[in-house]
Each structure stands twice: as structure tokens, then as C-alpha cells.
Design an enzyme around this catalytic site. Sequence first.
Site: not given
Length: 499
Positions: A215, A441, A469
Site C-alpha cells: 500500500s 483492490d 487489498h
Amino acid sequence: MALVLTMALSGCVSLFLPQQAQSTSVPTGEKVSADLEPFYDQVLKWKDCGSGLQCTTASAPLDWADPGSGDTVDLALVRHPATGSRVGSLLVNPGGPGGSGYDFVKDSLDYATDAKLQAGFDVVGFDPRGVGRSSAVSCYEPAEMDEYLYGLPATQRGSDAWIQELAAAAADFGAACQQNTGALLGHVDSISAARDLDLLRAALGDEKLNFLGYSYGTFLGATYADLYPDRVGRLALDGALDPATTNADVTRVQATGFENALRSYLTDCLAGEECPFDGTVDDAMNTIGALLASVDVSPISATDGRRLGANSLLTAIIYPLYQAAAWPNLSEMFDSVLRGDADLAFQFADGYNGRSADGTYSDNATEAFMAINCVDYSYNDDPASMRAQAAEIELAAPTIGKYMAYGDIGCANWPYKFEGERTAIAAEGADPILVIGTTNDPATPYVWAENLSEQLDSGQLVTYTGEGHTAYNKSNACVNSAVDDYLLKGTVPTADPKC
């Protein structure tokens, strides 16, 4: 209540401490300027901290533009020594910004990495500057944080008075952060954190950086590659951010991502037997939209006295959307709120915000998230511009976009401003960099992984077709093999394997 949220699962760490693990790390000894020598040449002394883990603290300059000033920050590290034939160190960042890499490795090692990586690498978790056990941002006491996160505006959403009310709350929060954090608040930007990464690489004794970033960690890794392309070893970036994306575009694309994930959840839910919705996916989305609008004007009281408004409900919805394994919990939450019960929704929102049942906060992730984002992006406090952006966000995500808009308010008058420009990162001359993207995602939409892999001079995309995710160690063997072979052997896919 235990939530079946894979992002919160704690991994079991090996109790085996291999013989090659040393109590001190020998720095590379590379030549740097005199004012950087104390940092690059520091010897890290590791101590046992249980469950086969070792801990230490490194020192970095507070201001990388003036490293000789004498002002420093502490960086907390934890490592799980390699259980097999050691390749080197692998630094891991879980995202955020504001996520604790220390806790990620300490509590969730088997979620962060698989057994193959644990065999080949000293897996090193670290808290970036401003975060957790490192020199950390500090703003509010728990009761004040409750009001900041869960308090309900007294004015109508979108009105001038509402904007002014939120701006005043944001200014108070920023002032408290400045007062309680001091000079560090102006030096928690990602460029400074990437320079810290290079210092840690050298102190750990690695000639090049091996890094696994999830991320926001992908932006940190890409920033490092841009600053030090010749020191890039093997960088795997999973759930990519697009470095060239503006804050407004981030919000719009994320709103679209979560709206799409919500529709995917409903498709799955309506095909089952215990779904709190009926009719079509569009019917169910309309019901959720009506529910958000209802609590926005008539909040639902929880047993602890807090009142559930639209923003907290949206947080509760988003939390389980990160992983499809948590969708059954989302159904339970929707069912309870539709019956007028706000308790489970607050448990979900609290989980997202790191709030414990006793009203305390387990970490400073929310404060660090704000502080880092506020100096990593440019923001606009013009109401007309914010309303135009809000209209675009709502058009992109008709059900939830309205409640994700006006995000500029929080940082527009932050004590420190972003300096520079958000641009594409090429990292010319760097060794190949792996970029992993998941097609649905919600938090870091797939298009960002496509963009980053194209921007990077040596980027290679690995696509996972699925939900959730990030993909490594939580999707399928195709993704895991691509990442493991790359990090352990340096094997780069000749083309996107399209897992």
C-alpha cells in the site's frame, strides 16, 4: 468480538534462532559525508525480545538537509532472523502511512511474509519516523481523539458553516500536533523516511536495499528508488500508489474502488442465504445510500453513548471491504444497523481507527497518517474548488462518494506545507522492481499499479485477478511464486503472469 479480518491476523513466529544471527549488525562502511558518518557507521546492537525476535533502535538526522545539527530521531526495529540460508535483510512496510512495521513483523509475521522469505531473509520491521515506537507524532488524548474522529458536526453537510466548522476542528488538531510533537512534525515526509531507509540498509550491512512494501509502502519504496537507484536491490511493491496522483484524484479513485468493492460484496451476499439485503445489486446499493443519508441527519445511539453518523458508518463499511474473507462480518454489521443497533458498527470503526474497547488508542496511526499525508500532498481550502471536487467524487461513486469528499479540509491549514511537486517516478538505472496489483483492490485500485509499473524505468507488473487489498501471501500460488522467486533469487518475470 473477534473479526475474521485477514489484515488483522497475528502470525505465529518461529522460535528457532539460527546460528548466523549476530547480536550486532556490522555496517557497510561505505563512504559518506562527514556529517552522515555517525548515522551510516552506527553499530546496531540487537537484544532478544521474545518469540525468536530481536529488537534495536537506530538513530537518524531529524532534518536530512542539515544532518550535522545534532537533532536526531529514533527508529525502532524488530527482526526475525533467517531460518535457513541467509540472503540478506528484507525491510518490510505495511502501509498507512502510519502503519507500524514493527508490530507488523512482531504480531503478524506469517501474514507479512511466507516461510520461504523467512528462511532466506532477516525479516526486519521498522516504524518510520513519526510512527509508533520510533520518534512519534503526538496530538490528542483519547477523549479528544474520540471527539475528532466520531464527533458529529452541528451544521448541514456541504454548507459554508459546515466547512468552517470542520476547518476549525482541523486547525485545532494541527495546532495540538505541533505543540505535542515539536519540530519532528515538519520532518515526517516520505522523502525523509526514504532517506532513513538508506541509512538502515547501510547499518544492517546490506550493499543494496531489499524491500517489501504494501500500500503506502509502495510509495515509500518507489521514493527510495528515485533517490538511490544504484542502491536498489530487490523491491516488491504490492498494492501500488501512483506517485503522480494528486490528493483529489486519490480520493476520487479510492471512492470508486470502494464503491466497486461494495458492489462485489453485494453480488456475493445476494447469492447467499443470509444476506440482509434483497432485490438486485442496484436495489441494495440504494438501501445503503438511504441508510447513510438517514444516519447523517438522525444518528443512531450506541450503548456507550456515542452516536453513529454517516462518516463513522462509512468507516465501518470500508474496514471489512479490504479483504473478501471479512464480507460475512460486513453482513452482520449491516443487519445490526438496519435494526437500529450501532454497537457493531462502532466496533468496526474502532478497529479501523485503532481504538480499544476501553476508549484508549493502541497506536498513533491516525495521527501519523494525517501528519505524513499533510506534508506529502498539496491541499486546497477554497470552498468552490472543494465543491467542484466533491461533485466529481459523487459522480464517480454515487453511493459513498458524498461522504468521502472535502478531504482537503483536514490538511489545508496544516502547520507545515508540502514543498515540491507530485510527479511520476522513473528511478532510471535501478535494477528491476516488481509491482503487484489486484484488479478489484478497493484501497489502491489496479490502475495505480499499472501506472507505477509503466512509470518505473525497470518496473515489471504482476497482476492478480481478484478481490481485496494487496495480493502477496493472501491470494494464490502464482503471485506468491512470482514474489518469492524475485526476492530470493532475483528472477524477474519475462511478462505479467496475470495470476
